[in-house]
Design a protein around this motif. Structure first.
Motif, PDB file in Angstrom:
ATOM      1  N   TYR A   1       0.850  -1.198   0.000  1.00 33.74           N
ATOM      2  CA  TYR A   1       0.000   0.000   0.000  1.00 33.74           C
ATOM      3  C   TYR A   1       0.877   1.236   0.000  1.00 33.74           C
ATOM      4  N   PHE A   2       0.255   2.366  -0.308  1.00 31.10           N
ATOM      5  CA  PHE A   2       0.838   3.664   0.006  1.00 31.10           C
ATOM      6  C   PHE A   2       0.216   4.065   1.340  1.00 31.10           C
ATOM      7  N   PHE A   3       1.036   4.261   2.352  1.00 32.85           N
ATOM      8  CA  PHE A   3       0.526   4.555   3.686  1.00 32.85           C
ATOM      9  C   PHE A   3       0.454   6.069   3.889  1.00 32.85           C
ATOM     10  N   LEU A   4      -0.764   6.567   4.091  1.00 34.03           N
ATOM     11  CA  LEU A   4      -1.008   8.000   4.239  1.00 34.03           C
ATOM     12  C   LEU A   4      -1.589   8.292   5.613  1.00 34.03           C
ATOM     13  N   SER A   5      -1.371   9.516   6.078  1.00 38.70           N
ATOM     14  CA  SER A   5      -2.061   9.952   7.284  1.00 38.70           C
ATOM     15  C   SER A   5      -3.516  10.240   6.923  1.00 38.70           C
ATOM     16  N   LYS A   6      -4.378  10.251   7.913  1.00 40.19           N
ATOM     17  CA  LYS A   6      -5.791  10.546   7.645  1.00 40.19           C
ATOM     18  C   LYS A   6      -5.956  11.956   7.089  1.00 40.19           C
ATOM     19  N   LYS A   7      -5.127  12.872   7.549  1.00 41.38           N
ATOM     20  CA  LYS A   7      -5.199  14.252   7.067  1.00 41.38           C
ATOM     21  C   LYS A   7      -4.872  14.314   5.583  1.00 41.38           C
ATOM     22  N   GLU A   8      -3.780  13.637   5.173  1.00 43.45           N
ATOM     23  CA  GLU A   8      -3.398  13.651   3.761  1.00 43.45           C
ATOM     24  C   GLU A   8      -4.440  12.931   2.905  1.00 43.45           C
ATOM     25  N   PHE A   9      -4.962  11.822   3.419  1.00 45.52           N
ATOM     26  CA  PHE A   9      -5.972  11.076   2.661  1.00 45.52           C
ATOM     27  C   PHE A   9      -7.192  11.959   2.406  1.00 45.52           C
ATOM     28  N   LYS A  10      -7.663  12.634   3.446  1.00 43.01           N
ATOM     29  CA  LYS A  10      -8.847  13.485   3.311  1.00 43.01           C
ATOM     30  C   LYS A  10      -8.602  14.654   2.369  1.00 43.01           C
ATOM     31  N   GLU A  11      -7.384  15.211   2.407  1.00 49.01           N
ATOM     32  CA  GLU A  11      -7.042  16.312   1.500  1.00 49.01           C
ATOM     33  C   GLU A  11      -7.056  15.835   0.046  1.00 49.01           C
ATOM     34  N   ARG A  12      -6.493  14.665  -0.175  1.00 48.95           N
ATOM     35  CA  ARG A  12      -6.463  14.116  -1.540  1.00 48.95           C
ATOM     36  C   ARG A  12      -7.868  13.763  -2.026  1.00 48.95           C
ATOM     37  N   SER A  13      -8.683  13.270  -1.108  1.00 44.13           N
ATOM     38  CA  SER A  13     -10.068  12.981  -1.461  1.00 44.13           C
ATOM     39  C   SER A  13     -10.811  14.269  -1.817  1.00 44.13           C
ATOM     40  N   LYS A  14     -10.610  15.302  -1.022  1.00 48.50           N
ATOM     41  CA  LYS A  14     -11.253  16.588  -1.270  1.00 48.50           C
ATOM     42  C   LYS A  14     -10.829  17.169  -2.615  1.00 48.50           C
ATOM     43  N   ASN A  15      -9.580  16.904  -3.005  1.00 48.14           N
ATOM     44  CA  ASN A  15      -9.057  17.389  -4.283  1.00 48.14           C
ATOM     45  C   ASN A  15      -9.479  16.522  -5.468  1.00 48.14           C
ATOM     46  N   GLY A  16     -10.237  15.445  -5.202  1.00 43.60           N
ATOM     47  CA  GLY A  16     -10.716  14.581  -6.283  1.00 43.60           C
ATOM     48  C   GLY A  16      -9.645  13.694  -6.880  1.00 43.60           C
ATOM     49  N   GLU A  17      -8.637  13.322  -6.081  1.00 43.50           N
ATOM     50  CA  GLU A  17      -7.531  12.534  -6.611  1.00 43.50           C
ATOM     51  C   GLU A  17      -7.808  11.033  -6.648  1.00 43.50           C
ATOM     52  N   PHE A  18      -8.850  10.579  -5.928  1.00 43.16           N
ATOM     53  CA  PHE A  18      -9.137   9.156  -5.868  1.00 43.16           C
ATOM     54  C   PHE A  18     -10.164   8.747  -6.924  1.00 43.16           C
ATOM     55  N   LEU A  19      -9.914   7.605  -7.560  1.00 35.91           N
ATOM     56  CA  LEU A  19     -10.913   7.014  -8.447  1.00 35.91           C
ATOM     57  C   LEU A  19     -12.040   6.410  -7.630  1.00 35.91           C
ATOM     58  N   GLU A  20     -11.691   5.878  -6.471  1.00 34.73           N
ATOM     59  CA  GLU A  20     -12.672   5.315  -5.540  1.00 34.73           C
ATOM     60  C   GLU A  20     -12.009   5.243  -4.172  1.00 34.73           C
ATOM     61  N   TRP A  21     -12.843   5.313  -3.121  1.00 34.95           N
ATOM     62  CA  TRP A  21     -12.315   5.168  -1.769  1.00 34.95           C
ATOM     63  C   TRP A  21     -13.435   4.727  -0.831  1.00 34.95           C
ATOM     64  N   ALA A  22     -13.036   4.200   0.320  1.00 39.94           N
ATOM     65  CA  ALA A  22     -14.013   3.743   1.303  1.00 39.94           C
ATOM     66  C   ALA A  22     -13.381   3.765   2.687  1.00 39.94           C
ATOM     67  N   LYS A  23     -14.243   3.820   3.690  1.00 42.31           N
ATOM     68  CA  LYS A  23     -13.802   3.717   5.077  1.00 42.31           C
ATOM     69  C   LYS A  23     -14.168   2.332   5.580  1.00 42.31           C
ATOM     70  N   VAL A  24     -13.166   1.590   6.039  1.00 43.37           N
ATOM     71  CA  VAL A  24     -13.367   0.215   6.488  1.00 43.37           C
ATOM     72  C   VAL A  24     -12.745   0.037   7.871  1.00 43.37           C
TER      73      VAL A  24
END
Length: 215
Positions: free
Chosen positions: A69-92
């Protein structure tokens, strides 16, 4: 004839111009043999590679950033999600998981076919994202999706119990989830019933070769 197709995919010099990089999404309920089929595909064809997803969970023993995996902090993940960088994502289970568009695009630009093992909700997100892409975008042009089903719910239960690794309540939950997931099967371009592993693998490989323009 099958052997010549195999050679066309395995060697860069022989690969024809008609073969374009693919993004192949594969979904299936737990116990349907998806991992076995996908692992075999990756082992047979070096140009087919698993997508490396991002996660906010801590690395486990032996895991390396950028490999499992690419290991990200929750802050970075949320920023990237907000920027529309993910094709898909989920909270598990309290952690986020997602597939970066740039990761997939880079692999495809390198001439690889990307295999994405995600659930039905992730596949739905991805289709919605693709709908807003230019038709000429490599990811949209190379996209295909495949759903793998068990021959019956009774057979799926037999396989899950045959593992001998889960308690009854876990198996019941997996079966309930499977029923819900199978309701989405019709949304996939291709559906494969894994009632025989060799037959299912042949069908999977045929779908991939056809999408490459080699069948």
């Amino acid at each position: 004839m099958e052997e010549s197709k195999h050679e066309l995919i395995e060697t860069d010099s022989a690969q024809p111009r008609t073969s374009r990089p693919l993004l192949v999404v594969v979904s299936a309920p737990s116990g349907c043999g998806k991992s076995t089929l996908c692992d075999r595909l990756v082992d047979e064809f070096p140009k087919i590679t698993y997508s490396v997803s991002c996660t906010t969970r801590p690395p486990r023993s032996g895991e390396e950033d950028g490999v499992q995996y690419f290991f990200l902090s929750k802050k970075e993940f949320k920023e990237r999600s907000k920027n529309g960088e993910f094709l898909e994502w989920a909270k598990v289970h309290g952690n986020f998981y997602g597939t970066l568009e740039d990761t997939v695009l880079f692999a495809m630009e390198e001439g690889n076919h990307v295999l994405l093992d995600i659930d039905v909700q992730g596949a739905k997100q991805l289709r919605e994202r693709l709908a807003h892409m230019d038709p000429r975008h490599p990811i949209r042009r190379g996209f295909t999706d495949i759903f793998i089903s068990p021959p019956s719910m009774e057979e799926l239960e037999r396989r899950l119990r045959g593992r001998g690794t889960d308690e009854d309540k876990v198996i019941r939950r997996r079966l309930d989830n499977a029923a819900g997931e199978m309701a989405y099967a019709k949304e996939y371009t291709f559906q494969i019933v894994n009632d025989d592993l060799e037959k299912a693998y042949h069908e999977l490989k045929t779908v991939i070769l056809s999408a490459m323009g080699l069948a």
